[in-house]
Design a protein around this motif. Sequence first.
Motif, PDB file in Angstrom:
ATOM      1  N   ASP A  54      21.001  24.254 -18.061  1.00 43.53           N
ATOM      2  CA  ASP A  54      20.920  23.088 -17.180  1.00 43.53           C
ATOM      3  C   ASP A  54      19.670  22.278 -17.554  1.00 43.53           C
ATOM      4  O   ASP A  54      18.538  22.745 -17.353  1.00 43.53           O
ATOM      5  N   ARG A  56      18.040  20.114 -16.242  1.00 35.04           N
ATOM      6  CA  ARG A  56      17.076  19.869 -15.162  1.00 35.04           C
ATOM      7  C   ARG A  56      16.080  21.013 -14.999  1.00 35.04           C
ATOM      8  O   ARG A  56      14.971  20.807 -14.520  1.00 35.04           O
ATOM      9  N   ALA A 104      13.850  19.250  -5.946  1.00 32.82           N
ATOM     10  CA  ALA A 104      14.934  18.889  -6.877  1.00 32.82           C
ATOM     11  C   ALA A 104      15.264  20.066  -7.803  1.00 32.82           C
ATOM     12  O   ALA A 104      16.443  20.327  -8.090  1.00 32.82           O
ATOM     13  N   HIS A 105      14.227  20.784  -8.252  1.00 27.82           N
ATOM     14  CA  HIS A 105      14.468  21.975  -9.084  1.00 27.82           C
ATOM     15  C   HIS A 105      15.244  23.014  -8.276  1.00 27.82           C
ATOM     16  O   HIS A 105      16.183  23.632  -8.774  1.00 27.82           O
ATOM     17  N   ALA A 108      18.804  22.044  -7.872  1.00 33.82           N
ATOM     18  CA  ALA A 108      19.549  22.208  -9.128  1.00 33.82           C
ATOM     19  C   ALA A 108      20.002  23.661  -9.270  1.00 33.82           C
ATOM     20  O   ALA A 108      21.162  23.943  -9.618  1.00 33.82           O
TER      21      ALA A 108
END
Length: 144
Positions: A54, A56, A104-105, A108
Amino acid sequence: MKAPALLAPLAVALLCALGGARSAHADDSLYSQLGGKPALELVVDGLLQRATQDARIKDFFKETNLKYLRTQLVDQLCAVTGGPCRYEGETMANAHAAMGLSQAHFNALVEDLQDAMDAAGLPFATQGRLLALLAPMHRDIVTR
Ligand code: HEM
């Protein structure tokens, strides 16, 4: 004998059979609902596969011993869902402190976990129960 009189014993037999099936699954822990250790291993493998690809978040896992992480994750998920395991890894705060993870991590990783649970065929409600146990951990994991 009239039809309803015949149906009554049938209904009783059916209810007994259902009751028997239910009591065979008397352990209603989330761990059992998920499908026990094999299902957790499938989910964790799927999660690690996705997270390490991923864009991200994959860089966080570059130096990680994935075999060790897999063992810790399976034990942790087994323990928090009521399974017969003991988690002996780091606290969530210690394990993630140096990473400077954002919400955000975290989101994800949760998305990757949801994908992995979908792929493993876990029912939506079961997925929700697991996510509800993990969500509060963001307090220790997200540091910026
Ligand atoms: C609810 C969310 C999370 C849970 C339950 C979780 C669980 C764990 C566990 C059990 C460990 C092993 C601890 C030990 O060293 O003994 C670990 C380590 C690790 N986690 Fe998480 N984690 C979560 C969120 C995240 C997020 C959001 C990231 C990055 C985006 C991440 C990246 C890592 C990495 C890279 C390691 C290995 C660190 C090392 O190599 O020492 N984790 N996590």
